[in-house]
Structures are given as C-alpha cells and as structure tokens.
Motif scaffolding. Structure first.
Motif: not given
Length: 75
Positions: A16-42
């Motif tokens: 949910d976009p409303e759950e995303i804040t500046a303090d949200s941790r990418l992996m532990s709070d939002l559930g991104l895995c390493s592949l998600d991080l690669a896609m996000l960086s792009l």
C-alpha cells in the motif's frame, strides 16, 4: 519526490503506497528482495536521471536514504 519513489516501489512489490514513509526500510518493512532492489534501482535511475551503483543502492536501507542520494546527485 516521495510520491514518485512510492510509485517505483509499488511497481516492484505489492504494498500500500500510504504505508511507505521516509523511514520505511526497503527490505524489512516493505518486503523487497534483492531482485526487487535491482528493479527498483533501475526505476529510480530512469525516473530521476541519476546513476546508482548496485553497491551503493544495496547499502541504502530506507526510502529516506534513496531520497538523500537523489538530492545529492541532483546538485
């Protein structure tokens, strides 16, 4: 800037976009895995016109960290 980062994150994971804040941790709070991080960086690179090395992006733990990096690179 936060809205665009929220959109990019939501393109990578189902959160949910409303759950995303500046303090949200990418992996532990939002559930991104390493592949998600690669896609996000792009997505971040394309949206903001900045270049982020995989090592630098992997060291960025929070949404706020992404915002700080973009701000520094845009100066």
């Amino acid at each position: 800037m936060l809205e665009k980062i929220r959109e990019a994150i939501c393109n990578c994971v189902d959160v949910d976009p409303e759950e995303i804040t500046a303090d949200s941790r990418l992996m532990s709070d939002l559930g991104l895995c390493s592949l998600d991080l690669a896609m996000l960086s792009l997505e971040i690179e394309n949206e903001f016109g900045v270049s982020i090395s995989p090592k630098t992006f992997a060291a960025t733990k929070t949404v706020g960290g992404i915002m700080e990096y973009i701000s520094k690179e845009k100066k």
